[in-house]
Design an enzyme around this catalytic site. Structure first.
Site, mmCIF file in Angstrom:
data_model
loop_
_atom_site.group_PDB
_atom_site.id
_atom_site.type_symbol
_atom_site.label_atom_id
_atom_site.label_comp_id
_atom_site.label_asym_id
_atom_site.label_seq_id
_atom_site.Cartn_x
_atom_site.Cartn_y
_atom_site.Cartn_z
ATOM 1 N N GLY A 124 -81.336 -140.151 -26.100
ATOM 2 C CA GLY A 124 -81.715 -139.690 -26.875
ATOM 3 C C GLY A 124 -82.044 -138.230 -27.105
ATOM 4 O O GLY A 124 -83.190 -137.587 -26.942
ATOM 5 N N TRP A 156 -77.474 -140.891 -34.461
ATOM 6 C CA TRP A 156 -76.625 -141.302 -33.850
ATOM 7 C C TRP A 156 -76.216 -141.568 -32.440
ATOM 8 O O TRP A 156 -75.901 -141.423 -31.573
ATOM 9 C CB TRP A 156 -74.951 -140.031 -33.936
ATOM 10 C CG TRP A 156 -74.786 -139.965 -35.677
ATOM 11 C CD1 TRP A 156 -75.730 -138.205 -35.409
ATOM 12 C CD2 TRP A 156 -74.337 -140.983 -35.807
ATOM 13 N NE1 TRP A 156 -75.068 -138.825 -37.295
ATOM 14 C CE2 TRP A 156 -74.312 -139.499 -37.178
ATOM 15 C CE3 TRP A 156 -73.728 -141.526 -35.836
ATOM 16 C CZ2 TRP A 156 -73.788 -140.090 -38.062
ATOM 17 C CZ3 TRP A 156 -72.826 -142.509 -37.415
ATOM 18 C CH2 TRP A 156 -73.085 -140.867 -38.103
ATOM 19 N N ARG A 268 -39.942 -156.075 -33.470
ATOM 20 C CA ARG A 268 -39.833 -155.574 -34.213
ATOM 21 C C ARG A 268 -37.887 -154.315 -34.599
ATOM 22 O O ARG A 268 -38.087 -153.891 -33.861
ATOM 23 C CB ARG A 268 -40.680 -154.382 -34.905
ATOM 24 C CG ARG A 268 -40.644 -153.706 -36.290
ATOM 25 C CD ARG A 268 -40.460 -155.098 -37.248
ATOM 26 N NE ARG A 268 -40.036 -154.120 -38.782
ATOM 27 C CZ ARG A 268 -40.329 -154.520 -39.710
ATOM 28 N NH1 ARG A 268 -39.862 -155.390 -39.745
ATOM 29 N NH2 ARG A 268 -39.706 -153.794 -41.110
ATOM 30 N N GLU A 363 -70.592 -136.326 -27.284
ATOM 31 C CA GLU A 363 -71.200 -135.349 -25.791
ATOM 32 C C GLU A 363 -70.216 -134.351 -25.511
ATOM 33 O O GLU A 363 -69.735 -134.224 -24.882
ATOM 34 C CB GLU A 363 -69.741 -136.755 -24.956
ATOM 35 C CG GLU A 363 -71.536 -137.901 -24.826
ATOM 36 C CD GLU A 363 -71.501 -138.712 -23.856
ATOM 37 O OE1 GLU A 363 -71.583 -138.178 -22.785
ATOM 38 O OE2 GLU A 363 -71.796 -139.599 -24.378
#
Length: 400
Positions: A124, A156, A268, A363
């Site tokens: 924290g 957060w 594809r 970070e």
């Protein structure tokens, strides 16, 4: 230099990859869609000894080297960022910080059960008004007899609702700014602690992220980590470990983007041939491959420095900055390779793109790391040994 992984490291990678393929891949699209975090994943990771993979055996861990942690994070993020984040926070930011700065009593009480996976740790530091500018934090811890009275909130915070222990940073002396911040070990079940998950995130939707609150929480003085005023130094040292795991995870995300794009480009067809034969599609895939190779080298170099017990702030910063940028670009290109299908959760690449944005912010933003690297290049910034270094790995030299 030895660029080969050891047999033990290769076995670890195989174990984690198999775990991801069986335990995460079949369910992650639904978890992401529903915003569901499955804490049982943490229990199963603990059963494999992965919650303390680089923690010494004497403290309940598996005793592997620091690059073993990078391998775990790389392979977990190949499944989803949420689960790499959980290990990053639990092991990188919390447990490794206790290993580096904790007293023997703190290690026995908190590190051992965390390394075994019996308890979960979190970190924290960030607040609503304090991110990159750590000195702007508002949380306070006032000494009162044998306790510190902790007040404030953090934002957060990964594992906000599920972690048992939190490393919390607060001012013990605001007048000293950075030198007045201290670090504390806080337990969830203490009176005055509360948490609340954040909803509506762009990505990492299957991860538990949110706020934690402290209302006159009594923290015993023996839960002060380090000395009063060392909190900023401890926080930055913790980020060296957290950033290392984030960078390793980014390598895994690049790999996931490359694997998905190669598979799709082979199957594809447009204009009568597989799209993998179109040069601009090849360019995007080639860029992913280049990003994967370069990021891997940066990450495992930083891990080797950790193994040797060397300060690695500069090298870890470079790895985190570049690997996360490559991951973000690889995810964007992967969506482009998939065309309209890349915009649908029928394929995983749209999730990769959403998930890839957070790591270039948390970070240390890419801008912070850019400034750091310029400072190193210009000679304005120099890292000196800390008074408590992360212990060197006790085994043989890691092969990376």
């Amino acid at each position: 230099m030895n660029f080969n992984f050891s047999e033990e490291q290769n076995m670890l990678r195989s174990t984690v990859r198999s775990f991801v393929d069986k335990e995460i891949m079949p369910y992650i699209a639904e978890w992401d869609r529903e915003g569901k975090f499955d804490p049982n994943i943490m229990t199963r990771l603990a059963d494999l000894g992965l919650m303390g993979v680089c923690i010494p055996e004497e403290y309940g861990g598996s005793g592997m080297d620091y690059n073993a942690l990078a391998i775990v994070c790389e392979e977990l993020e190949r499944g989803d960022t949420a689960f790499r984040t959980a290990v990053s926070v639990h092991t990188g930011l919390n447990s490794m910080t206790l290993l580096q700065w904790g007293t023997e009593e703190q290690k026995q009480k908190y590190l051992v059960p965390q390394a075994k996976g019996e308890k979960v740790g979190a970190y924290g530091l960030t607040e609503p008004g304090a991110g990159s500018d750590v000195a702007s934090l508002q949380a306070t811890a006032v000494k009162d007899g044998d306790y510190y009275i902790l007040n404030g909130s953090k934002a957060w915070i990964s594992l906000c609702d599920t972690a048992d222990h939190f490393l919390v940073f607060a001012y013990t002396n605001k007048e000293k700014r950075h030198k007045g911040i201290s670090a504390f070990i806080v337990e969830r079940d203490w009176e005055g602690f509360d948490s609340k998950a954040t909803k509506g995130k762009l990505g990492i939707r299957s991860g538990n992220t949110g706020e934690i609150f402290f209302d006159h929480v009594k923290v015993p003085q023996e839960n002060l980590l380090g000395e009063e005023g060392e909190g900023f130094k401890i926080a930055m040292a913790a980020l060296d470990n957290g950033r290392f795991t984030v960078a390793a995870g980014a390598v895994g995300q690049i790999r996931a983007c490359l694997e998905a794009s190669v598979d799709y480009a082979r199957e594809r067809e447009t204009f009568g041939k597989p799209i993998g034969q179109h040069q601009l599609v090849q360019q995007m895939i080639a860029n992913m491959k280049a990003g994967l190779e370069m990021s891997s080298l940066l990450v495992y170099r930083a891990g080797e420095m950790k193994n040797a017990g060397k300060r690695n702030t500069e090298e870890t910063s470079m790895a985190k900055w570049q690997a996360c940028d490559f991951a973000n670009k690889s995810a964007d290109d992967a969506v482009q390779v998939h065309g309209a299908y890349g915009y649908s959760d029928e394929y995983p690449v749209e999730r990769y793109l959403r998930n890839s944005k957070a790591p270039v912010i948390y970070e240390g933003t890419r801008e912070v790391h850019t400034i750091m690297q310029a400072g190193y290049a210009l000679g304005y910034r120099e890292d000196k040994p800390l008074n408590k270094m992360l212990p060197a790995w006790g085994g043989n030299r890691a092969k990376v």
